[in-house]
Design a protein around this motif. Structure first.
Motif, mmCIF file in Angstrom:
data_model
loop_
_atom_site.group_PDB
_atom_site.id
_atom_site.type_symbol
_atom_site.label_atom_id
_atom_site.label_comp_id
_atom_site.label_asym_id
_atom_site.label_seq_id
_atom_site.Cartn_x
_atom_site.Cartn_y
_atom_site.Cartn_z
ATOM 1 N N GLU A 162 12.951 -21.893 23.813
ATOM 2 C CA GLU A 162 13.763 -22.580 24.813
ATOM 3 C C GLU A 162 14.169 -21.656 25.965
ATOM 4 O O GLU A 162 14.380 -22.098 27.083
ATOM 5 C CB GLU A 162 15.019 -23.160 24.146
ATOM 6 C CG GLU A 162 14.711 -24.246 23.116
ATOM 7 C CD GLU A 162 15.962 -24.731 22.403
ATOM 8 O OE1 GLU A 162 17.054 -24.212 22.735
ATOM 9 O OE2 GLU A 162 15.849 -25.601 21.528
ATOM 10 N N GLN A 163 14.260 -20.356 25.684
ATOM 11 C CA GLN A 163 14.718 -19.410 26.703
ATOM 12 C C GLN A 163 13.701 -19.189 27.823
ATOM 13 O O GLN A 163 14.007 -18.523 28.816
ATOM 14 C CB GLN A 163 15.055 -18.058 26.066
ATOM 15 C CG GLN A 163 16.278 -18.080 25.154
ATOM 16 C CD GLN A 163 15.943 -18.549 23.734
ATOM 17 O OE1 GLN A 163 14.792 -18.841 23.428
ATOM 18 N NE2 GLN A 163 16.955 -18.641 22.890
ATOM 19 N N ALA A 164 12.493 -19.718 27.691
ATOM 20 C CA ALA A 164 11.455 -19.473 28.697
ATOM 21 C C ALA A 164 11.644 -20.311 29.954
ATOM 22 O O ALA A 164 10.946 -20.111 30.943
ATOM 23 C CB ALA A 164 10.074 -19.735 28.102
ATOM 24 N N GLY A 165 12.562 -21.262 29.911
ATOM 25 C CA GLY A 165 12.837 -22.057 31.098
ATOM 26 C C GLY A 165 11.835 -23.160 31.359
ATOM 27 O O GLY A 165 11.690 -23.627 32.491
ATOM 28 N N ILE A 166 11.113 -23.592 30.315
ATOM 29 C CA ILE A 166 10.142 -24.682 30.454
ATOM 30 C C ILE A 166 10.596 -25.841 29.578
ATOM 31 O O ILE A 166 10.808 -25.679 28.372
ATOM 32 C CB ILE A 166 8.727 -24.213 30.076
ATOM 33 C CG1 ILE A 166 8.248 -23.150 31.075
ATOM 34 C CG2 ILE A 166 7.759 -25.392 30.044
ATOM 35 C CD1 ILE A 166 6.888 -22.590 30.773
ATOM 36 N N ALA A 167 10.721 -27.012 30.170
ATOM 37 C CA ALA A 167 11.277 -28.166 29.476
ATOM 38 C C ALA A 167 10.273 -28.791 28.511
ATOM 39 O O ALA A 167 9.084 -28.894 28.809
ATOM 40 C CB ALA A 167 11.737 -29.207 30.490
ATOM 41 N N VAL A 168 10.786 -29.206 27.363
ATOM 42 C CA VAL A 168 10.002 -29.952 26.377
ATOM 43 C C VAL A 168 10.824 -31.166 25.953
ATOM 44 O O VAL A 168 12.042 -31.206 26.139
ATOM 45 C CB VAL A 168 9.645 -29.095 25.142
ATOM 46 C CG1 VAL A 168 8.790 -27.904 25.525
ATOM 47 C CG2 VAL A 168 10.906 -28.619 24.420
ATOM 48 N N ASN A 169 10.155 -32.163 25.363
ATOM 49 C CA ASN A 169 10.902 -33.315 24.861
ATOM 50 C C ASN A 169 11.331 -33.075 23.413
ATOM 51 O O ASN A 169 11.109 -31.994 22.862
ATOM 52 C CB ASN A 169 10.085 -34.612 25.013
ATOM 53 C CG ASN A 169 8.823 -34.624 24.150
ATOM 54 O OD1 ASN A 169 8.663 -33.830 23.216
ATOM 55 N ND2 ASN A 169 7.908 -35.526 24.458
ATOM 56 N N LYS A 170 11.913 -34.076 22.777
ATOM 57 C CA LYS A 170 12.480 -33.884 21.439
ATOM 58 C C LYS A 170 11.415 -33.635 20.371
ATOM 59 O O LYS A 170 11.729 -33.169 19.284
ATOM 60 C CB LYS A 170 13.338 -35.092 21.055
ATOM 61 C CG LYS A 170 12.572 -36.402 20.943
ATOM 62 C CD LYS A 170 13.529 -37.535 20.570
ATOM 63 C CE LYS A 170 12.795 -38.866 20.450
ATOM 64 N NZ LYS A 170 13.720 -39.963 20.072
ATOM 65 N N TRP A 171 10.158 -33.959 20.692
ATOM 66 C CA TRP A 171 9.068 -33.710 19.738
ATOM 67 C C TRP A 171 8.385 -32.362 19.986
ATOM 68 O O TRP A 171 7.493 -31.977 19.247
ATOM 69 C CB TRP A 171 8.028 -34.827 19.809
ATOM 70 C CG TRP A 171 8.587 -36.153 19.417
ATOM 71 C CD1 TRP A 171 8.886 -36.596 18.151
ATOM 72 C CD2 TRP A 171 8.940 -37.218 20.305
ATOM 73 N NE1 TRP A 171 9.402 -37.862 18.200
ATOM 74 C CE2 TRP A 171 9.446 -38.277 19.510
ATOM 75 C CE3 TRP A 171 8.874 -37.379 21.687
ATOM 76 C CZ2 TRP A 171 9.891 -39.482 20.056
ATOM 77 C CZ3 TRP A 171 9.323 -38.579 22.238
ATOM 78 C CH2 TRP A 171 9.813 -39.606 21.427
#
Length: 353
Positions: free
Chosen positions: A292-301
């Motif tokens: 998560e710290q990489a600054g790239i968004a992902v969804n809940k899956w």
């Protein structure tokens, strides 16, 4: 040419643009993107944790679906004619999370450092994390995810792994849970490796099977026992190893708003089957090369979120294939890689629409 032509837009290397692109993941999306980008004059480097490019086309899908030589000839053309630089046995990562397919990793490259070294980056790392239901006995020796099971079989066929490291199913009884293409492939490989009996359990009917009735019928002709409207309840062990599996019969509900019928367990319908191995093919999750710290968004899956240009929430970092869409077929991943590469090319040329 008898192989896959990933660089089908050109016959020879064009004049260089001076731009350098990194592709993380050498599966169908990554290789198709590499072919598009080199045909537009960009220098391309492909990083992959496996010992050779191809991704699940080589290391997961059986040869009776995709011949090995076609994939190998395809990536060798990229390497020899278009000078794509491949970095095998190299995992790009932000943290230390392990996943299936990590068996051959020799080098680890920091994700942020790699991004800073290139003009643009494409993430096409696929779905290398399998799902195993949390039922009693899931931790027993002899329980495997289908992806890991197929991966070791193909690794041995490719010459990267000893057959002694492959699950010895000859003369054994194998239960496969699921009815998608991965489940079908796991069942067929078990038959081809000489299993005494192979079962395929699915909680819906053959009509709802993701692989389709044709594939299921082919398996039945090869002697696979099809157990529809059944779901695993627990795995029974003896001395730490699988001895049997307990299944429960189901019935289907009325269609919901989406038209899908939900399996409903039938009370008192449980039964057991003696087996030596249980292989789960009930889903795979995306494996992006960062936390998560990489600054790239992902969804809940865990799927990477991209815009219409296939760009992530981080400028200059794009994503394509199953790591965006979730598990899909090779053709869809190839197309997604091409669309992402087109957007990357325009972005590298200064188009910011």
């Amino acid at each position: 040419m008898s192989g896959m032509r990933f660089a089908f837009l050109c016959r020879e290397k064009p004049k260089p643009t001076g731009k350098k692109v990194a592709i993380i993941g050498g599966g169908p999306a990554g290789l198709s993107a590499a072919g598009y980008l080199v045909c537009h004059g960009h220098e391309v480097h492909v990083y992959d944790k496996l010992p050779e490019p191809g991704g699940l086309m080589l290391f997961g899908i059986p040869e009776f679906r995709i011949p090995i030589y076609r994939v190998r000839n395809g990536y060798k053309e990229l390497e020899n004619v278009f000078e794509v630089k491949f970095y095998p046995n190299t995992k790009v990562a932000f943290g230390n999370e392990k996943e299936e397919g990590d068996d051959f990793v020799e080098n680890v490259v920091n994700f942020n450092e790699l991004v800073e070294s290139y003009d643009a980056v494409l993430i096409s790392t696929g779905t290398w994390k399998s799902t195993i239901p949390k039922i009693e006995g899931a931790e027993l020796e002899g329980v495997y995810p289908a992806l890991g099971y197929l991966f070791r079989i193909k690794s041995a066929k490719l010459g990267h792994l000893s057959w002694e490291d492959v699950t010895p199913v000859e003369g054994k009884r194998v239960m496969v849970i699921g009815a998608g293409h991965t489940a079908v492939d796991a069942a067929m490989e078990s038959v081809l490796l000489g299993a005494e009996k192979v079962y395929l359990s699915y909680r819906r009917t053959i009509r709802e099977a993701p692989a389709g009735p044709y594939e299921i019928n082919l398996l039945q002709k090869r002697g696979v026992k099809w157990l529809e409207l059944t779901m695993p309840v627990r795995i029974i062990g003896e001395n730490g190893k699988v001895r049997a599996i307990e299944l429960q019969k189901c019935k289907l509900s009325e269609p919901d708003e989406s038209g899908r019928r939900k399996p409903i367990p039938i009370e008192g319908s449980n039964f057991q089957i003696d087996v030596d191995y249980v292989i789960f093919a009930v889903g795979q999750k995306p494996t992006p090369p960062f936390s998560e710290q990489a600054g790239i968004a992902v969804n809940k899956w865990g799927n990477i979120l991209v815009d219409a240009r296939h760009m992530t929430s981080r400028e200059g970092v794009f994503a394509a294939g199953d790591v965006v869409m979730g598990p899909s077929k090779v053709g869809r991943a190839v197309l997604d890689g091409l669309l992402a590469a087109e957007s990357m090319h325009l972005w590298l040329e200064g188009v910011r629409a």
